[in-house]
Design an enzyme around this catalytic site. Structure first.
Site, PDB file in Angstrom:
ATOM      1  N   ILE A 135       0.846  -1.208   0.000  1.00 10.33           N
ATOM      2  CA  ILE A 135       0.000   0.000   0.000  1.00 10.33           C
ATOM      3  C   ILE A 135       0.876   1.252   0.000  1.00 10.33           C
ATOM      4  CG2 ILE A 135      -1.746   1.294   1.302  1.00 10.33           C
ATOM      5  CD1 ILE A 135      -2.822  -1.423   2.347  1.00 10.33           C
TER       6      ILE A 135
ATOM      7  N   SER B 203      -7.162  -0.320   9.977  1.00  9.97           N
ATOM      8  CA  SER B 203      -7.641  -1.553   9.350  1.00  9.97           C
ATOM      9  C   SER B 203      -9.101  -1.773   9.762  1.00  9.97           C
ATOM     10  CB  SER B 203      -6.790  -2.726   9.858  1.00  9.97           C
ATOM     11  OG  SER B 203      -7.375  -3.961   9.515  1.00  9.97           O
TER      12      SER B 203
ATOM     13  N   TYR C 218      -2.857  -8.007  16.461  1.00  8.88           N
ATOM     14  CA  TYR C 218      -2.997  -7.031  15.365  1.00  8.88           C
ATOM     15  C   TYR C 218      -4.235  -6.158  15.611  1.00  8.88           C
ATOM     16  CZ  TYR C 218      -3.472  -5.218  10.568  1.00  8.88           C
ATOM     17  OH  TYR C 218      -3.587  -4.397   9.468  1.00  8.88           O
TER      18      TYR C 218
ATOM     19  N   LYS D  97      -4.491  -2.065  16.136  1.00  9.96           N
ATOM     20  CA  LYS D  97      -5.259  -1.182  15.243  1.00  9.96           C
ATOM     21  C   LYS D  97      -6.441  -0.536  15.966  1.00  9.96           C
ATOM     22  CE  LYS D  97      -2.710  -1.624  11.523  1.00  9.96           C
ATOM     23  NZ  LYS D  97      -2.051  -0.508  10.843  1.00  9.96           N
TER      24      LYS D  97
HETATM   25  N1  LIG Z   1      -2.549  -5.795   3.455  1.00 14.32           N
HETATM   26  C1  LIG Z   1      -3.677  -5.817   4.132  1.00 14.32           C
HETATM   27  O1  LIG Z   1      -4.479  -6.777   4.028  1.00 14.32           O
HETATM   28  C2  LIG Z   1      -4.049  -4.676   5.037  1.00 14.32           C
HETATM   29  C3  LIG Z   1      -5.392  -4.560   5.463  1.00 14.32           C
HETATM   30  C4  LIG Z   1      -5.743  -3.511   6.301  1.00 14.32           C
HETATM   31  C5  LIG Z   1      -4.781  -2.612   6.731  1.00 14.32           C
HETATM   32  N2  LIG Z   1      -3.493  -2.740   6.314  1.00 14.32           N
HETATM   33  C6  LIG Z   1      -2.526  -1.776   6.842  1.00 14.32           C
HETATM   34  O2  LIG Z   1      -1.951  -1.067   5.753  1.00 14.32           O
HETATM   35  C7  LIG Z   1      -0.605  -0.683   6.073  1.00 14.32           C
HETATM   36  C8  LIG Z   1       0.327  -1.112   4.949  1.00 14.32           C
HETATM   37  O3  LIG Z   1       0.245  -2.519   4.837  1.00 14.32           O
HETATM   38  P1  LIG Z   1       0.791  -3.333   3.573  1.00 14.32           P
HETATM   39  O4  LIG Z   1      -0.233  -4.336   3.269  1.00 14.32           O
HETATM   40  O5  LIG Z   1       1.269  -2.407   2.543  1.00 14.32           O
HETATM   41  O6  LIG Z   1       2.010  -4.091   4.285  1.00 14.32           O
HETATM   42  P2  LIG Z   1       3.410  -4.621   3.708  1.00 14.32           P
HETATM   43  O7  LIG Z   1       3.384  -4.751   2.246  1.00 14.32           O
HETATM   44  O8  LIG Z   1       3.750  -5.815   4.539  1.00 14.32           O
HETATM   45  O9  LIG Z   1       4.399  -3.418   4.102  1.00 14.32           O
HETATM   46  C9  LIG Z   1       4.673  -3.118   5.440  1.00 14.32           C
HETATM   47  C10 LIG Z   1       5.569  -1.906   5.482  1.00 14.32           C
HETATM   48  O10 LIG Z   1       5.848  -1.594   6.873  1.00 14.32           O
HETATM   49  C11 LIG Z   1       7.241  -1.414   7.019  1.00 14.32           C
HETATM   50  N3  LIG Z   1       7.728  -1.755   8.357  1.00 14.32           N
HETATM   51  C12 LIG Z   1       7.590  -2.943   8.997  1.00 14.32           C
HETATM   52  N4  LIG Z   1       8.255  -2.919  10.165  1.00 14.32           N
HETATM   53  C13 LIG Z   1       8.816  -1.682  10.262  1.00 14.32           C
HETATM   54  C14 LIG Z   1       9.626  -1.031  11.222  1.00 14.32           C
HETATM   55  N5  LIG Z   1      10.035  -1.665  12.330  1.00 14.32           N
HETATM   56  N6  LIG Z   1      10.006   0.249  11.015  1.00 14.32           N
HETATM   57  C15 LIG Z   1       9.625   0.904   9.886  1.00 14.32           C
HETATM   58  N7  LIG Z   1       8.874   0.340   8.926  1.00 14.32           N
HETATM   59  C16 LIG Z   1       8.478  -0.933   9.103  1.00 14.32           C
HETATM   60  C17 LIG Z   1       7.862  -2.369   5.993  1.00 14.32           C
HETATM   61  O11 LIG Z   1       9.192  -1.994   5.761  1.00 14.32           O
HETATM   62  P3  LIG Z   1      10.388  -3.066   5.550  1.00 14.32           P
HETATM   63  O12 LIG Z   1      10.621  -3.117   4.081  1.00 14.32           O
HETATM   64  O13 LIG Z   1      11.536  -2.486   6.321  1.00 14.32           O
HETATM   65  O14 LIG Z   1       9.923  -4.381   6.110  1.00 14.32           O
HETATM   66  C18 LIG Z   1       6.930  -2.143   4.804  1.00 14.32           C
HETATM   67  O15 LIG Z   1       7.320  -0.993   4.110  1.00 14.32           O
HETATM   68  C19 LIG Z   1      -0.280  -1.356   7.422  1.00 14.32           C
HETATM   69  O16 LIG Z   1      -0.429  -0.410   8.456  1.00 14.32           O
HETATM   70  C20 LIG Z   1      -1.355  -2.433   7.538  1.00 14.32           C
HETATM   71  O17 LIG Z   1      -1.638  -2.754   8.880  1.00 14.32           O
HETATM   72  C21 LIG Z   1      -3.110  -3.737   5.471  1.00 14.32           C
END
Ligand SMILES: NC(=O)c1ccc[n+]([C@@H]2O[C@H](COP(=O)([O-])OP(=O)(O)OC[C@H]3O[C@@H](n4cnc5c(N)ncnc54)[C@H](OP(=O)(O)O)[C@@H]3O)[C@@H](O)[C@H]2O)c1
Length: 268
Positions: A17, A140, A153, A157
């Site tokens: 995202i 979320s 989680y 959230k």
């Molecule tokens: N995917 C879903 O189904 C979903 C649904 C609802 C809400 N969300 C929310 O949307 C947001 C983005 O999710 P996504 O699906 O894009 O996840 P993703 O592809 O797994 O990406 C997670 C991001 O968080 C970063 N991160 C993790 N640990 C970190 C740390 N200690 N310090 C700084 N950055 C860190 C990661 O960086 P690194 O490259 O360093 O690991 C990566 O850039 C999240 O807040 C998630 O909870 C996601």
């Protein structure tokens, strides 16, 4: 809120995202600072979206680090003209609560809640000096609906939603707007194979991260302080607030399927 020429700190841009958000915000003329654990990891994204790589800044930020406050203060010193933070970084943990590894639970709470709050409050004095500023917290659907297999989680959230609501009210007569946006399941690396298979088995819709990013940016542009993405998830969020026993019953029917995939996850 106008996005052109706004200086925006974005976390999570190496993720699904966040990557789409970076592209959309850049396209709309925002000046980006990409913050993450390994700033070199942003090189390919920057090369993809921008002819002049120097026009996008990067910053070191590890939300799980005990030094997150110092890292945030270093960012504010380097960027005193910061207008907006988009807190998109996050991590997930699909596990039965009884067997959830303590270190992973602790890291998840640090990244999704504690680190995000500390980053935000360290940058708040900078934002409050700007004529038009914003904090965007990516929550979320699970920040409103407690879902089996995602207890830690959900806790993080729910906490982020509460923080966003309190902060929005606290800053209501300031120049800083607070947004809370809540995606439903989205096709990114956050969801491992067991979660993907469970979503398919339950018939849960899974959104494209580009479409999610567009909706988030739209909410900011239209000053919509709360956004819950997806139907019927929006309805479940509302019903869970009004009549949680109805959602209890619906989730009880899903529980055997969820437990099947929790077992698969534990064995993998
Ligand atoms: N995917 C879903 O189904 C979903 C649904 C609802 C809400 N969300 C929310 O949307 C947001 C983005 O999710 P996504 O699906 O894009 O996840 P993703 O592809 O797994 O990406 C997670 C991001 O968080 C970063 N991160 C993790 N640990 C970190 C740390 N200690 N310090 C700084 N950055 C860190 C990661 O960086 P690194 O490259 O360093 O690991 C990566 O850039 C999240 O807040 C998630 O909870 C996601």
């Amino acid at each position: 809120m106008q996005l052109r020429d706004k200086k925006i700190l974005l976390t999570g841009a190496t993720g699904g995202i966040g990557n789409a958000l970076a592209k959309t915000l850049h396209f709309l003329g925002a000046k980006l600072i990409l913050a993450g654990r390994a700033p070199d990891a942003f090189k390919s994204l920057i090369a993809e979206i921008c002819v002049n790589p120097a026009s996008i800044a990067v910053a070191h930020l590890d939300l799980a680090s005990p030094d997150v406050n110092e890292q945030a203060l270093a960012i504010s010193r380097e960027h005193p003209d910061l207008d907006m933070i988009v807190n998109c970084a996050g991590m997930n943990l699909f596990s039965a609560s009884a067997s959830a590894p303590a270190d992973e639970v602790s890291r998840l709470l640090d990244v999704n809640l504690k680190g995000t709050i500390l980053l935000t409050q360290a940058l708040l004095p900078t934002l409050m000096k700007r004529p038009q500023a914003a904090i965007v917290n990516v929550g979320s659907t699970f920040g409103s609906i407690g879902y089996p297999g995602f207890a830690a989680y959900c806790a993080s959230k729910f906490g982020l939603r509460g923080y966003s609501e309190a902060l929005r009210r606290e800053l209501a007569n300031s120049s800083v707007r607070v947004f809370y946006v809540a995606p439903r399941a989205t096709a990114t690396a956050m969801n491992d194979v067991a979660v993907q298979e469970m979503n398919a088995a339950l018939g849960n819709a899974v959104d494209d991260p580009v479409a999610v990013a567009e909706q988030i940016v739209c909410a900011i542009a239209r000053d919509r302080s709360k956004l819950f993405i997806g139907w019927p998830e929006k309805l479940f969020v509302f019903m869970n607030g009004m009549m949680s026993s109805v959602v209890d019953k619906a989730l009880l029917k899903q529980l055997p399927v969820i437990q099947r995939f929790l077992l698969k996850e534990a064995k993998s």
